[in-house]
Design a protein around this motif. Structure first.
Motif, PDB file in Angstrom:
ATOM      1  N   LEU A 178       0.829  -1.209   0.000  1.00  0.00           N
ATOM      2  CA  LEU A 178       0.000   0.000   0.000  1.00  0.00           C
ATOM      3  C   LEU A 178       0.865   1.261   0.000  1.00  0.00           C
ATOM      4  N   VAL A 179       1.967   1.229   0.737  1.00  0.00           N
ATOM      5  CA  VAL A 179       2.893   2.357   0.758  1.00  0.00           C
ATOM      6  C   VAL A 179       3.422   2.622  -0.641  1.00  0.00           C
ATOM      7  N   MET A 180       3.815   1.569  -1.332  1.00  0.00           N
ATOM      8  CA  MET A 180       4.345   1.690  -2.697  1.00  0.00           C
ATOM      9  C   MET A 180       3.268   2.186  -3.659  1.00  0.00           C
ATOM     10  N   LYS A 181       2.063   1.668  -3.526  1.00  0.00           N
ATOM     11  CA  LYS A 181       0.984   2.017  -4.452  1.00  0.00           C
ATOM     12  C   LYS A 181       0.460   3.427  -4.221  1.00  0.00           C
ATOM     13  N   LEU A 182       0.290   3.812  -2.940  1.00  0.00           N
ATOM     14  CA  LEU A 182      -0.365   5.075  -2.621  1.00  0.00           C
ATOM     15  C   LEU A 182       0.617   6.213  -2.343  1.00  0.00           C
ATOM     16  N   GLY A 183       1.889   5.874  -2.142  1.00  0.00           N
ATOM     17  CA  GLY A 183       2.906   6.904  -1.995  1.00  0.00           C
ATOM     18  C   GLY A 183       2.893   7.651  -0.673  1.00  0.00           C
ATOM     19  N   GLU A 184       2.342   7.036   0.383  1.00  0.00           N
ATOM     20  CA  GLU A 184       2.308   7.678   1.689  1.00  0.00           C
ATOM     21  C   GLU A 184       2.741   6.705   2.773  1.00  0.00           C
ATOM     22  N   ASN A 185       3.189   7.265   3.878  1.00  0.00           N
ATOM     23  CA  ASN A 185       3.484   6.429   5.035  1.00  0.00           C
ATOM     24  C   ASN A 185       2.169   5.888   5.599  1.00  0.00           C
ATOM     25  N   ILE A 186       2.103   4.603   5.843  1.00  0.00           N
ATOM     26  CA  ILE A 186       0.904   3.950   6.372  1.00  0.00           C
ATOM     27  C   ILE A 186       1.311   3.147   7.598  1.00  0.00           C
ATOM     28  N   SER A 187       0.598   3.350   8.688  1.00  0.00           N
ATOM     29  CA  SER A 187       0.986   2.677   9.926  1.00  0.00           C
ATOM     30  C   SER A 187      -0.228   2.117  10.648  1.00  0.00           C
ATOM     31  N   ILE A 188       0.005   1.014  11.362  1.00  0.00           N
ATOM     32  CA  ILE A 188      -1.014   0.422  12.232  1.00  0.00           C
ATOM     33  C   ILE A 188      -0.811   1.055  13.603  1.00  0.00           C
ATOM     34  N   ARG A 189      -1.748   1.875  14.030  1.00  0.00           N
ATOM     35  CA  ARG A 189      -1.535   2.632  15.259  1.00  0.00           C
ATOM     36  C   ARG A 189      -1.951   1.882  16.509  1.00  0.00           C
ATOM     37  N   ARG A 190      -3.175   1.334  16.517  1.00  0.00           N
ATOM     38  CA  ARG A 190      -3.686   0.689  17.732  1.00  0.00           C
ATOM     39  C   ARG A 190      -4.847  -0.223  17.389  1.00  0.00           C
ATOM     40  N   SER A 191      -5.155  -1.126  18.301  1.00  0.00           N
ATOM     41  CA  SER A 191      -6.278  -2.030  18.099  1.00  0.00           C
ATOM     42  C   SER A 191      -6.768  -2.544  19.452  1.00  0.00           C
ATOM     43  N   VAL A 192      -7.987  -3.022  19.454  1.00  0.00           N
ATOM     44  CA  VAL A 192      -8.565  -3.620  20.658  1.00  0.00           C
ATOM     45  C   VAL A 192      -9.427  -4.789  20.222  1.00  0.00           C
ATOM     46  N   CYS A 193      -9.411  -5.889  20.986  1.00  0.00           N
ATOM     47  CA  CYS A 193     -10.254  -7.034  20.642  1.00  0.00           C
ATOM     48  C   CYS A 193     -11.171  -7.361  21.815  1.00  0.00           C
ATOM     49  N   TYR A 194     -12.321  -7.938  21.483  1.00  0.00           N
ATOM     50  CA  TYR A 194     -13.328  -8.261  22.488  1.00  0.00           C
ATOM     51  C   TYR A 194     -13.723  -9.726  22.428  1.00  0.00           C
ATOM     52  N   ALA A 195     -13.834 -10.350  23.599  1.00  0.00           N
ATOM     53  CA  ALA A 195     -14.520 -11.620  23.773  1.00  0.00           C
ATOM     54  C   ALA A 195     -15.653 -11.275  24.729  1.00  0.00           C
ATOM     55  N   ALA A 196     -16.846 -11.062  24.197  1.00  0.00           N
ATOM     56  CA  ALA A 196     -17.928 -10.417  24.935  1.00  0.00           C
ATOM     57  C   ALA A 196     -18.460 -11.245  26.098  1.00  0.00           C
ATOM     58  N   LYS A 197     -18.779 -10.550  27.190  1.00  0.00           N
ATOM     59  CA  LYS A 197     -19.516 -11.164  28.286  1.00  0.00           C
ATOM     60  C   LYS A 197     -20.974 -11.341  27.881  1.00  0.00           C
ATOM     61  N   GLY A 198     -21.462 -10.378  27.103  1.00  0.00           N
ATOM     62  CA  GLY A 198     -22.832 -10.438  26.584  1.00  0.00           C
ATOM     63  C   GLY A 198     -22.787 -10.580  25.073  1.00  0.00           C
ATOM     64  N   TYR A 199     -23.150  -9.486  24.375  1.00  0.00           N
ATOM     65  CA  TYR A 199     -23.095  -9.458  22.921  1.00  0.00           C
ATOM     66  C   TYR A 199     -22.457  -8.141  22.475  1.00  0.00           C
ATOM     67  N   LEU A 200     -21.901  -8.151  21.279  1.00  0.00           N
ATOM     68  CA  LEU A 200     -21.230  -6.969  20.758  1.00  0.00           C
ATOM     69  C   LEU A 200     -22.099  -6.222  19.756  1.00  0.00           C
ATOM     70  N   ALA A 201     -21.951  -4.907  19.775  1.00  0.00           N
ATOM     71  CA  ALA A 201     -22.546  -4.047  18.751  1.00  0.00           C
ATOM     72  C   ALA A 201     -21.491  -3.018  18.380  1.00  0.00           C
ATOM     73  N   MET A 202     -21.550  -2.490  17.159  1.00  0.00           N
ATOM     74  CA  MET A 202     -20.578  -1.492  16.750  1.00  0.00           C
ATOM     75  C   MET A 202     -21.252  -0.406  15.939  1.00  0.00           C
ATOM     76  N   TYR A 203     -20.557   0.711  15.836  1.00  0.00           N
ATOM     77  CA  TYR A 203     -21.036   1.818  15.012  1.00  0.00           C
ATOM     78  C   TYR A 203     -19.829   2.559  14.460  1.00  0.00           C
ATOM     79  N   LEU A 204     -19.844   2.830  13.158  1.00  0.00           N
ATOM     80  CA  LEU A 204     -18.812   3.631  12.517  1.00  0.00           C
ATOM     81  C   LEU A 204     -19.449   4.906  11.992  1.00  0.00           C
ATOM     82  N   HIS A 205     -18.932   6.036  12.434  1.00  0.00           N
ATOM     83  CA  HIS A 205     -19.399   7.320  11.905  1.00  0.00           C
ATOM     84  C   HIS A 205     -18.463   7.701  10.775  1.00  0.00           C
TER      85      HIS A 205
END
Length: 298
Positions: A131-158
């Motif tokens: 992707l760096v080669m194709k798009l010509g920009e620095n690309i980095s993985i900054r942070r992440s979080v994973c869940y193993a739910a006690k109940g159920y998961l829901a998500m929303y992306l704005h």
């Protein structure tokens, strides 16, 4: 004396919502210390603490994934240099694939992720470099979080700039989605007041005490004013205390009680939150430096 640039004034204005001259004066008085200047303005104006949305300082996207059974999920933030690249389909798909990998393998360490293989069979680091080669920009993985739910998961992306994942029990999928949307809009710091760190609470108490002292009222009245502000602050920054965005007449706590539901936890990612902003307003910077030189000569 520290040099006060136009970008510093602009950043402080975005954090506080106050005028440019007020912001510049506060920066001068605090020798350019952004945090100290923000606290000074809050004391003088009674302004609230800044929210995450006002601290977006880099480009990129939030990738999200939830398993079919709603039990496992992940959020990731991938950064790039421009909004143009952030909208690229390959870049967006890389973020989605990485979120699926994080959820499946339950690995969030960025160095470890770089050595792993995406669901499509491609190596993470090889995909990033491509992707760096194709798009010509620095690309980095900054942070992440994973869940193993006690109940159920829901998500929303704005769009792709704000992502929320919530672990809840009771209610239904509509409630889960509504709660995630509420978090994206209202940006609580945590679920309940007992989760607020003592350091943060002490910092806010200091600000409120200084604000109340400006009134000139007796100490016993100031103490009551501060406690009232602390109570109000906790309602503003905790999920349970906030008015529900789709029905402001009831709090989230009352909504959950009516649905016999609970929130076990949530994560809110805002692209670029906490990353120092790069200034592209070179003309303003030059003018600010010229003005500073004139002031020093005067």
């Amino acid at each position: 004396m520290a040099e006060i640039t136009a970008s510093m004034v602009k950043e402080l204005r975005e954090l506080t919502g106050l005028g440019m001259m007020e912001c510049k004066k506060a920066l001068v008085e605090t020798s350019g210390d952004m945090k100290a200047a923000e606290d000074l303005l809050r004391i003088r104006s009674g302004a609230k603490a800044s929210k995450a949305a006002g601290r977006i300082a880099a480009e990129g996207v939030i990738g999200a994934f939830i398993s079919a059974d709603k039990k496992n999920g992940a959020l990731v933030e991938i950064n790039c240099e421009t909004d143009f690249v952030a909208k690229n389909d390959d870049f967006v798909n890389f973020a989605k694939s990485l979120a699926q990998l994080v959820a499946t393998k339950k690995v969030t360490d960025t160095d470890a992720l770089a050595t792993m293989v995406l669901p499509n069979g491609e190596a993470v680091e090889a995909s990033r470099q491509a992707l760096v080669m194709k798009l010509g920009e620095n690309i980095s993985i900054r942070r992440s979080v994973c869940y193993a739910a006690k109940g159920y998961l829901a998500m929303y992306l704005h769009g792709s700039k704000i992502g929320v994942m919530i672990d809840y029990a009771g209610g239904d999928e509509v409630l889960g989605k509504d709660l995630a949307m509420h978090i994206a809009a209202s940006k609580p710091l945590c679920v309940s007041s007992d989760q607020i760190s003592s350091d943060l609470l002490e910092h806010e108490r200091h600000i409120f005490t200084a604000q109340a002292a400006e009134s000139g009222k007796p100490a016993n009245i100031i103490e009551k004013m501060v406690e009232g502000r602390i109570t109000k602050y906790l309602a503003e920054v905790t999920l349970l205390g906030q008015p529900f965005v789709k029905d402001p007449d009831q709090t989230v706590e009352k909504l959950l009680a009516a649905k016999s539901a609970v929130v076990n936890g949530f994560t809110l990612f805002v692209v670029g939150e906490g990353i120092e902003k790069r200034s592209d307003d070179f003309a303003a910077e030059v003018m600010a430096q010229v003005s500073q030189v004139k002031e020093n000569k005067a």
